[in-house]
Design a protein around this motif. Structure first.
Motif, PDB file in Angstrom:
ATOM      1  N   ARG A 118       0.857  -1.187   0.000  1.00 58.22           N
ATOM      2  CA  ARG A 118       0.000   0.000   0.000  1.00 58.22           C
ATOM      3  C   ARG A 118       0.894   1.238   0.000  1.00 58.22           C
ATOM      4  O   ARG A 118       1.752   1.397   0.868  1.00 58.22           O
ATOM      5  CB  ARG A 118      -0.902   0.017   1.221  1.00 58.22           C
ATOM      6  N   VAL A 119       0.700   2.095  -0.985  1.00 63.33           N
ATOM      7  CA  VAL A 119       1.476   3.323  -1.107  1.00 63.33           C
ATOM      8  C   VAL A 119       0.539   4.491  -0.845  1.00 63.33           C
ATOM      9  O   VAL A 119      -0.465   4.653  -1.538  1.00 63.33           O
ATOM     10  CB  VAL A 119       2.106   3.443  -2.517  1.00 63.33           C
ATOM     11  N   GLN A 120       0.846   5.289   0.161  1.00 62.69           N
ATOM     12  CA  GLN A 120      -0.009   6.415   0.509  1.00 62.69           C
ATOM     13  C   GLN A 120       0.396   7.683  -0.225  1.00 62.69           C
ATOM     14  O   GLN A 120      -0.450   8.491  -0.567  1.00 62.69           O
ATOM     15  CB  GLN A 120       0.004   6.648   2.013  1.00 62.69           C
ATOM     16  N   SER A 121       1.669   7.866  -0.466  1.00 64.92           N
ATOM     17  CA  SER A 121       2.109   9.025  -1.232  1.00 64.92           C
ATOM     18  C   SER A 121       3.487   8.756  -1.816  1.00 64.92           C
ATOM     19  O   SER A 121       4.234   7.924  -1.317  1.00 64.92           O
ATOM     20  CB  SER A 121       2.118  10.292  -0.375  1.00 64.92           C
ATOM     21  N   HIS A 181       4.548  15.707  -6.768  1.00 61.43           N
ATOM     22  CA  HIS A 181       3.835  14.565  -6.191  1.00 61.43           C
ATOM     23  C   HIS A 181       3.340  13.674  -7.323  1.00 61.43           C
ATOM     24  O   HIS A 181       2.710  14.151  -8.255  1.00 61.43           O
ATOM     25  CB  HIS A 181       2.643  15.032  -5.353  1.00 61.43           C
ATOM     26  N   ARG A 187      -0.570  11.588  -4.076  1.00 61.28           N
ATOM     27  CA  ARG A 187      -0.764  12.414  -2.879  1.00 61.28           C
ATOM     28  C   ARG A 187      -1.382  11.589  -1.764  1.00 61.28           C
ATOM     29  O   ARG A 187      -2.312  10.821  -1.997  1.00 61.28           O
ATOM     30  CB  ARG A 187      -1.668  13.601  -3.175  1.00 61.28           C
ATOM     31  N   GLY A 188      -0.884  11.768  -0.541  1.00 56.27           N
ATOM     32  CA  GLY A 188      -1.437  11.071   0.616  1.00 56.27           C
ATOM     33  C   GLY A 188      -2.827  11.576   0.938  1.00 56.27           C
ATOM     34  O   GLY A 188      -3.231  12.660   0.548  1.00 56.27           O
ATOM     35  N   TRP A 189      -3.591  10.750   1.627  1.00 57.96           N
ATOM     36  CA  TRP A 189      -4.949  11.157   2.010  1.00 57.96           C
ATOM     37  C   TRP A 189      -5.072  11.265   3.492  1.00 57.96           C
ATOM     38  O   TRP A 189      -4.333  10.900   4.276  1.00 57.96           O
ATOM     39  CB  TRP A 189      -6.001  10.186   1.468  1.00 57.96           C
TER      40      TRP A 189
END
Length: 84
Positions: free
Chosen positions: A38-41, A79, A82-84
């Motif tokens: 899982r990649v968040q950003s 970016h 982008r992270g959430w």
């Protein structure tokens, strides 16, 4: 061992390995993972710098001046995810 197997940046036109001021730099980011992750950003940071160093001799007694110059042409963060 981490989940990243390889991370490369493949620049378009990188065969000549030189870019000039005002030129568009583009390419691909290739991320190969060992397992589902899982990649968040994710962001890429680029920097382009030119440096020069030279000596100038003056006069009969070989007095010389020592010069160095540095110019930053590119400093950019982008970016990709982008992270959430």
């Amino acid at each position: 061992m981490g989940s990243i197997k390889s991370f490369t940046l493949e620049l378009d036109g990188a065969g000549h390995a030189v870019f000039t001021e005002g030129e568009v730099v583009s390419g691909l980011v290739v991320l190969e993972l060992r397992r589902d992750t899982r990649v968040q950003s994710m962001k890429v940071q680029g920097r382009g710098v030119a440096t020069a160093h030279w000596l100038e001799n003056r006069g009969m007694n070989a007095v010389h001046n020592d010069y160095t110059s540095k110019v930053i042409y590119l400093r950019k963060r982008q970016h990709l995810i982008r992270g959430w």
